[in-house]
Design a protein around this motif. Sequence first.
Motif, PDB file in Angstrom:
ATOM      1  N   TRP A 135       0.833  -1.207   0.000  1.00 12.70           N
ATOM      2  CA  TRP A 135       0.000   0.000   0.000  1.00 12.70           C
ATOM      3  C   TRP A 135       0.867   1.256   0.000  1.00 12.70           C
ATOM      4  O   TRP A 135       0.586   2.215  -0.710  1.00 12.70           O
ATOM      5  N   PHE A 136       1.910   1.225   0.832  1.00 11.74           N
ATOM      6  CA  PHE A 136       2.826   2.364   0.896  1.00 11.74           C
ATOM      7  C   PHE A 136       3.451   2.627  -0.483  1.00 11.74           C
ATOM      8  O   PHE A 136       3.509   3.769  -0.947  1.00 11.74           O
ATOM      9  N   LYS A 137       3.895   1.581  -1.140  1.00 13.63           N
ATOM     10  CA  LYS A 137       4.508   1.740  -2.462  1.00 13.63           C
ATOM     11  C   LYS A 137       3.500   2.265  -3.481  1.00 13.63           C
ATOM     12  O   LYS A 137       3.841   3.096  -4.336  1.00 13.63           O
ATOM     13  N   ASP A 138       2.256   1.782  -3.390  1.00 10.51           N
ATOM     14  CA  ASP A 138       1.223   2.254  -4.306  1.00 10.51           C
ATOM     15  C   ASP A 138       0.907   3.734  -4.090  1.00 10.51           C
ATOM     16  O   ASP A 138       0.597   4.466  -5.046  1.00 10.51           O
ATOM     17  N   LEU A 139       0.960   4.163  -2.829  1.00 13.54           N
ATOM     18  CA  LEU A 139       0.652   5.557  -2.496  1.00 13.54           C
ATOM     19  C   LEU A 139       1.860   6.482  -2.667  1.00 13.54           C
ATOM     20  O   LEU A 139       1.722   7.704  -2.573  1.00 13.54           O
ATOM     21  N   PHE A 140       3.007   5.892  -2.934  1.00 18.45           N
ATOM     22  CA  PHE A 140       4.241   6.681  -2.961  1.00 18.45           C
ATOM     23  C   PHE A 140       4.165   7.885  -3.907  1.00 18.45           C
ATOM     24  O   PHE A 140       4.633   8.969  -3.557  1.00 18.45           O
ATOM     25  N   PRO A 141       3.580   7.754  -5.117  1.00 17.47           N
ATOM     26  CA  PRO A 141       3.490   8.931  -5.990  1.00 17.47           C
ATOM     27  C   PRO A 141       2.720  10.093  -5.359  1.00 17.47           C
ATOM     28  O   PRO A 141       3.015  11.259  -5.633  1.00 17.47           O
ATOM     29  N   LYS A 142       1.715   9.774  -4.515  1.00 20.43           N
ATOM     30  CA  LYS A 142       0.983  10.841  -3.822  1.00 20.43           C
ATOM     31  C   LYS A 142       1.784  11.356  -2.628  1.00 20.43           C
ATOM     32  O   LYS A 142       1.772  12.552  -2.317  1.00 20.43           O
ATOM     33  N   LEU A 143       2.455  10.433  -1.931  1.00 25.57           N
ATOM     34  CA  LEU A 143       3.262  10.840  -0.786  1.00 25.57           C
ATOM     35  C   LEU A 143       4.394  11.749  -1.220  1.00 25.57           C
ATOM     36  O   LEU A 143       4.773  12.682  -0.510  1.00 25.57           O
ATOM     37  N   CYS A 144       4.934  11.463  -2.382  1.00 26.40           N
ATOM     38  CA  CYS A 144       6.128  12.161  -2.832  1.00 26.40           C
ATOM     39  C   CYS A 144       6.017  12.428  -4.337  1.00 26.40           C
ATOM     40  O   CYS A 144       6.697  11.789  -5.137  1.00 26.40           O
ATOM     41  N   PRO A 145       5.161  13.382  -4.748  1.00 31.09           N
ATOM     42  CA  PRO A 145       4.928  13.597  -6.172  1.00 31.09           C
ATOM     43  C   PRO A 145       6.161  14.052  -6.936  1.00 31.09           C
ATOM     44  O   PRO A 145       6.279  13.796  -8.127  1.00 31.09           O
ATOM     45  N   ASN A 146       7.078  14.723  -6.253  1.00 28.61           N
ATOM     46  CA  ASN A 146       8.332  15.140  -6.883  1.00 28.61           C
ATOM     47  C   ASN A 146       9.476  14.379  -6.225  1.00 28.61           C
ATOM     48  O   ASN A 146       9.893  14.717  -5.116  1.00 28.61           O
ATOM     49  N   PRO A 147      10.006  13.334  -6.874  1.00 29.24           N
ATOM     50  CA  PRO A 147      11.032  12.492  -6.244  1.00 29.24           C
ATOM     51  C   PRO A 147      12.233  13.260  -5.715  1.00 29.24           C
ATOM     52  O   PRO A 147      12.847  12.854  -4.731  1.00 29.24           O
ATOM     53  N   GLN A 148      12.557  14.398  -6.330  1.00 28.01           N
ATOM     54  CA  GLN A 148      13.709  15.162  -5.866  1.00 28.01           C
ATOM     55  C   GLN A 148      13.469  15.785  -4.496  1.00 28.01           C
ATOM     56  O   GLN A 148      14.425  16.145  -3.802  1.00 28.01           O
ATOM     57  N   ASP A 149      12.187  15.918  -4.125  1.00 30.66           N
ATOM     58  CA  ASP A 149      11.859  16.504  -2.823  1.00 30.66           C
ATOM     59  C   ASP A 149      11.650  15.452  -1.744  1.00 30.66           C
ATOM     60  O   ASP A 149      11.348  15.796  -0.596  1.00 30.66           O
ATOM     61  N   CYS A 150      11.763  14.179  -2.099  1.00 32.93           N
ATOM     62  CA  CYS A 150      11.460  13.113  -1.139  1.00 32.93           C
ATOM     63  C   CYS A 150      12.339  13.181   0.099  1.00 32.93           C
ATOM     64  O   CYS A 150      11.884  12.920   1.219  1.00 32.93           O
ATOM     65  N   GLY A 151      13.598  13.491  -0.095  1.00 29.98           N
ATOM     66  CA  GLY A 151      14.505  13.550   1.048  1.00 29.98           C
ATOM     67  C   GLY A 151      14.024  14.526   2.100  1.00 29.98           C
ATOM     68  O   GLY A 151      13.981  14.207   3.288  1.00 29.98           O
ATOM     69  N   ASP A 152      13.612  15.721   1.673  1.00 31.77           N
ATOM     70  CA  ASP A 152      13.123  16.726   2.611  1.00 31.77           C
ATOM     71  C   ASP A 152      11.824  16.290   3.270  1.00 31.77           C
ATOM     72  O   ASP A 152      11.614  16.493   4.471  1.00 31.77           O
ATOM     73  N   ILE A 153      10.938  15.678   2.472  1.00 31.13           N
ATOM     74  CA  ILE A 153       9.642  15.242   3.012  1.00 31.13           C
ATOM     75  C   ILE A 153       9.837  14.161   4.067  1.00 31.13           C
ATOM     76  O   ILE A 153       9.289  14.240   5.175  1.00 31.13           O
ATOM     77  N   PHE A 154      10.631  13.144   3.750  1.00 33.52           N
ATOM     78  CA  PHE A 154      10.761  12.006   4.657  1.00 33.52           C
ATOM     79  C   PHE A 154      11.674  12.287   5.844  1.00 33.52           C
ATOM     80  O   PHE A 154      11.589  11.596   6.853  1.00 33.52           O
ATOM     81  N   ARG A 155      12.540  13.281   5.737  1.00 38.96           N
ATOM     82  CA  ARG A 155      13.328  13.641   6.919  1.00 38.96           C
ATOM     83  C   ARG A 155      12.457  14.299   7.979  1.00 38.96           C
ATOM     84  O   ARG A 155      12.842  14.365   9.145  1.00 38.96           O
ATOM     85  N   LYS A 156      11.294  14.788   7.571  1.00 42.50           N
ATOM     86  CA  LYS A 156      10.368  15.411   8.519  1.00 42.50           C
ATOM     87  C   LYS A 156       9.166  14.495   8.795  1.00 42.50           C
ATOM     88  O   LYS A 156       8.145  14.947   9.289  1.00 42.50           O
ATOM     89  N   THR A 157       9.311  13.223   8.457  1.00 44.21           N
ATOM     90  CA  THR A 157       8.243  12.243   8.660  1.00 44.21           C
ATOM     91  C   THR A 157       8.661  11.227   9.716  1.00 44.21           C
ATOM     92  O   THR A 157       9.781  10.721   9.691  1.00 44.21           O
ATOM     93  N   LEU A 158       7.755  10.948  10.625  1.00 35.65           N
ATOM     94  CA  LEU A 158       7.968   9.889  11.611  1.00 35.65           C
ATOM     95  C   LEU A 158       7.304   8.626  11.091  1.00 35.65           C
ATOM     96  O   LEU A 158       6.098   8.597  10.832  1.00 35.65           O
ATOM     97  N   PHE A 159       8.088   7.565  10.916  1.00 30.60           N
ATOM     98  CA  PHE A 159       7.566   6.265  10.509  1.00 30.60           C
ATOM     99  C   PHE A 159       7.393   5.401  11.761  1.00 30.60           C
ATOM    100  O   PHE A 159       8.339   5.258  12.551  1.00 30.60           O
ATOM    101  N   VAL A 160       6.222   4.830  11.941  1.00 36.14           N
ATOM    102  CA  VAL A 160       5.962   3.924  13.062  1.00 36.14           C
ATOM    103  C   VAL A 160       5.675   2.544  12.469  1.00 36.14           C
ATOM    104  O   VAL A 160       4.730   2.379  11.687  1.00 36.14           O
ATOM    105  N   VAL A 161       6.487   1.571  12.838  1.00 37.41           N
ATOM    106  CA  VAL A 161       6.390   0.223  12.256  1.00 37.41           C
ATOM    107  C   VAL A 161       6.014  -0.762  13.363  1.00 37.41           C
ATOM    108  O   VAL A 161       6.846  -1.354  14.027  1.00 37.41           O
ATOM    109  N   GLY A 162       4.718  -0.914  13.564  1.00 40.22           N
ATOM    110  CA  GLY A 162       4.281  -1.888  14.551  1.00 40.22           C
ATOM    111  C   GLY A 162       3.400  -1.278  15.630  1.00 40.22           C
ATOM    112  O   GLY A 162       3.065  -0.100  15.562  1.00 40.22           O
ATOM    113  N   GLU A 163       3.010  -2.155  16.599  1.00 35.64           N
ATOM    114  CA  GLU A 163       3.706  -3.409  16.816  1.00 35.64           C
ATOM    115  C   GLU A 163       3.273  -4.501  15.832  1.00 35.64           C
ATOM    116  O   GLU A 163       2.156  -4.486  15.338  1.00 35.64           O
TER     117      GLU A 163
END
Length: 375
Positions: A135-163
């Motif tokens: 699901w995350f991979k499918d939504l990735f184009p919406k999460l990060c429409p400009n791949p060059q900006d992904c670094g900035d977006i995800f550095r300010k994103t908290l990922f929670v994996v679990g439990e």
Amino acid sequence: MFRLIHLITIFLTIPTAHSLVDCYTSIFNFGTSLADTGNAILLGKALYAAHFPYGETYFHRPTGRFSDGRLIIDFIAQGLGLPYLPPSLRCSTNSDVAQGVNFAVGGATTLDANFFRDIGINLPANNSLEFQLGWFKDLFPKLCPNPQDCGDIFRKTLFVVGEFGSNDYHTSFFHGKSIEEIRTFVPLIINVIGSTIDVLIKYGARTLVVPGILPTGCSAAYLSVFQSSRSEDYDPLTGCLTYLNEFSEYHNHLLLQELDRLRVLHPHATIIYADYYNAAMRFYRSPYEFGLYGGALTACCGGGGPYNYNASNGCGHDGVTACDNPSWYVSWDGIHLTEAAYRLIADGLLRGPFLSSPITTPCLSLGSGDHPHYE
């Protein structure tokens, strides 16, 4: 007077949502019913959670959360000054995902349906961790429409994996598998969690919170189904089943080892362990100290029995009612916890000692890091 001064000092030093809001702009969450904010209901699964009294305490209606109110992830979002996460199945536009997405699904396992089929268990659905990652991979184009900006977006994103892991074990225990056999699944489960973290980091994740599992032996469902006539099977301080809690600790021990390995492999990422187990054991040992006057082991909403849990007539079924004051209880429906318990765990994470490092630490270095690469 000394106590008053001490409490004021603590209050003044607690980071507020206002102080944290500039650190994270979004949260992406993966998980089980402990974190599901509506995906299972949207999939047509676990429809009992779509009925009152689920949601009665805070939302005053069922929302797809498996509790009377808010979950740990809700309190984390609130503590970081962010809105509650929408279920991913409700997200269709860029604006829907701008401040976070919740991929968690009630009933989700870590291992996929093929694994369980091979050991003689047919799952009703395959909402595994790998499925959520898809699901995350499918939504990735919406999460990060400009791949060059992904670094900035995800550095300010908290990922929670679990439990993750609890549903794999629950499914296996309740299908009659021995604890010896189930212990052999633990390294496989830890490996899948580790592989998922590795993929997310390759996609650009820089700060990840990875929770361990709760003390299984304190669950009203397990206490009901695996009642023992041997007093030595129970912890005299809590009344929990000791061997099941030791099993939870074994899972958490292997998870900690895996996170240590991943930190060496990815020194540029911040990988934080969330100690759900010990955050919860506080109120199982001393419920009254935390205002949980209804007790720690008996479910608030259930169909009777010594722990008010009945698998065939549980919360959400016709005629099953909840206790008058859920905030006095730890267990909501015998499997999931009350909003009051989730609030205490979240508070122990955000303000207490139950994170391996504070989630505010990465806020000091949001400008650093390299560009992500993808599978």
